[in-house]
Design a protein around this motif. Sequence first.
Motif, PDB file in Angstrom:
ATOM      1  N   GLU A 154      -7.251  -6.474  -1.997  1.00 52.43           N
ATOM      2  CA  GLU A 154      -6.217  -7.212  -1.282  1.00 52.43           C
ATOM      3  C   GLU A 154      -5.609  -6.418  -0.126  1.00 52.43           C
ATOM      4  OE1 GLU A 154      -3.975  -4.578  -3.980  1.00 52.43           O
ATOM      5  OE2 GLU A 154      -5.765  -5.830  -4.240  1.00 52.43           O
ATOM      6  N   LEU A 155      -5.788  -5.081  -0.138  1.00 48.24           N
ATOM      7  CA  LEU A 155      -5.244  -4.263   0.947  1.00 48.24           C
ATOM      8  C   LEU A 155      -5.822  -4.655   2.304  1.00 48.24           C
ATOM      9  CD1 LEU A 155      -4.971  -0.546  -0.238  1.00 48.24           C
ATOM     10  CD2 LEU A 155      -3.177  -1.957   0.774  1.00 48.24           C
ATOM     11  N   TYR A 156      -7.093  -5.010   2.326  1.00 50.92           N
ATOM     12  CA  TYR A 156      -7.721  -5.396   3.580  1.00 50.92           C
ATOM     13  C   TYR A 156      -7.050  -6.655   4.135  1.00 50.92           C
ATOM     14  CZ  TYR A 156     -11.231  -2.055   2.053  1.00 50.92           C
ATOM     15  OH  TYR A 156     -11.859  -0.914   1.620  1.00 50.92           O
ATOM     16  N   GLN A 157      -6.702  -7.569   3.234  1.00 47.39           N
ATOM     17  CA  GLN A 157      -6.030  -8.801   3.654  1.00 47.39           C
ATOM     18  C   GLN A 157      -4.579  -8.518   4.062  1.00 47.39           C
ATOM     19  OE1 GLN A 157      -6.855 -10.586  -0.136  1.00 47.39           O
ATOM     20  NE2 GLN A 157      -8.564 -11.803   0.665  1.00 47.39           N
ATOM     21  N   ARG A 158      -3.880  -7.689   3.287  1.00 47.24           N
ATOM     22  CA  ARG A 158      -2.476  -7.391   3.591  1.00 47.24           C
ATOM     23  C   ARG A 158      -2.346  -6.658   4.932  1.00 47.24           C
ATOM     24  NH1 ARG A 158       0.534  -4.393  -1.166  1.00 47.24           N
ATOM     25  NH2 ARG A 158       2.325  -4.874   0.189  1.00 47.24           N
ATOM     26  N   LEU A 159      -3.212  -5.694   5.150  1.00 47.96           N
ATOM     27  CA  LEU A 159      -3.111  -4.921   6.390  1.00 47.96           C
ATOM     28  C   LEU A 159      -3.456  -5.755   7.614  1.00 47.96           C
ATOM     29  CD1 LEU A 159      -4.427  -1.278   5.879  1.00 47.96           C
ATOM     30  CD2 LEU A 159      -2.281  -1.991   6.910  1.00 47.96           C
ATOM     31  N   SER A 160      -4.379  -6.692   7.453  1.00 50.46           N
ATOM     32  CA  SER A 160      -4.779  -7.500   8.605  1.00 50.46           C
ATOM     33  C   SER A 160      -3.641  -8.381   9.104  1.00 50.46           C
ATOM     34  CB  SER A 160      -5.989  -8.370   8.238  1.00 50.46           C
ATOM     35  OG  SER A 160      -5.647  -9.328   7.242  1.00 50.46           O
ATOM     36  N   LYS A 161      -2.564  -8.479   8.314  1.00 51.64           N
ATOM     37  CA  LYS A 161      -1.410  -9.294   8.708  1.00 51.64           C
ATOM     38  C   LYS A 161      -0.249  -8.443   9.224  1.00 51.64           C
ATOM     39  CE  LYS A 161      -2.579 -12.688   5.130  1.00 51.64           C
ATOM     40  NZ  LYS A 161      -2.137 -13.321   3.849  1.00 51.64           N
TER      41      LYS A 161
END
Length: 397
Positions: free
Chosen positions: A227-234
């Motif tokens: 989920e870090l990849y998704q959180r950081l992309s925001k």
Amino acid sequence: MDGQAWVRGPVGVDAAKRVTMAGCRSVLVMVPTMTAGTRLSEVVPLLEADHRIQLIYTVPGAMERWHGLDEYVHGLGAMVLPWGQAMRERYDLVLTASHREIEHVRGKVMVLPHGVGNAMSRRYSRKAGGATRATTGLDREVLTYRGRVIPSAIMLSHEAELAILRTRCPEAAHTAVVAGDICLDRMVASRRFRDGYREALGVREGECLVTISSTWGTESTFGQHFELYQRLSKQGCKVAAVLHPNITAAHGRAAVRGWLGDCIRAGLTVIPPDRGWQAAMVASDLVIGDHGSSTMYAAASGTPTIIATDPPPLWPDSPADVLMRNTPRLDHGAKLWPQLTKAMAEHSGPDAELARVITGRPGEAAAILRSTMYWLLGLAEPTRALPMNPVPVPWTS
């Protein structure tokens, strides 16, 4: 046999009738994994300009291959022999960054680590599947075959590894050479090109680049906290992903890119595993990672780092253990960006303790590696300047 047609190359029967450059010493480069191949790609340039030397590659193993490995090796443009043919020949030197299949080759074998150190940071081998006995990469079981010490030279990163070797496989201690770590040396030397790496990655002036670094396996950043990849992309920053080659080797490039598809469409840059991960670490304002080698290299070379995972059992005082002790941890239940800005603001430079346990010969690895290879080859070392190439500009995908 591996079922591939044999190659009319510079070794074997009638080779003298085929070659144009006669009398070359033969060097076999064994690439059982892309990880091993990328480490050897830092060593091969120390030899490749010498017209007295013929480099030959092979992918060991007759029945199993990692996904994408053959394409990677053939993409180098090198002379590649099928494994069945490679085993039949004798070489003046064999280079490997793995213990796989080394008992089957003929020639003076030089063993290098494929990541940070030979001793390894994990206490238990994941290859053994539920191992109950602590192991290292310097154990008798991987360095000997039927009572014979296989390597002619074991390249160690640190004197501490020599002490381990003398305990775990004393009969191989005479082959040890403390050479330091060429990967860390190159990353440190490449920091002066940081602006160029950032430009190649598309980082705008004033923009923050955060790289998520992941080893492979279920204890990795990718495995524990996808989920870090998704959180950081925001978060409004530039985000890059450095993935261990075994992630795509085990799952397939299409599957991994499919899982990351939404993030890629939001701007995530996935760094190819064979070119650019070191430059991404140098270029980054912050690295979020795990216990893997790429995270260790980032922290030791001077990039602010934060740990996102719970590691497996580690050897006390190993590089990964030092990394875990010295590096702030990410609180996944708290807001993300304030933690990242805090880690960057409090960063005080390279982790000197970590660098000391990674290399016992800072800045000297290339010279020691080259002199050892020429000694094994029985050739006079060239007088030309030692190539210390900066890490390559990333390919982005």
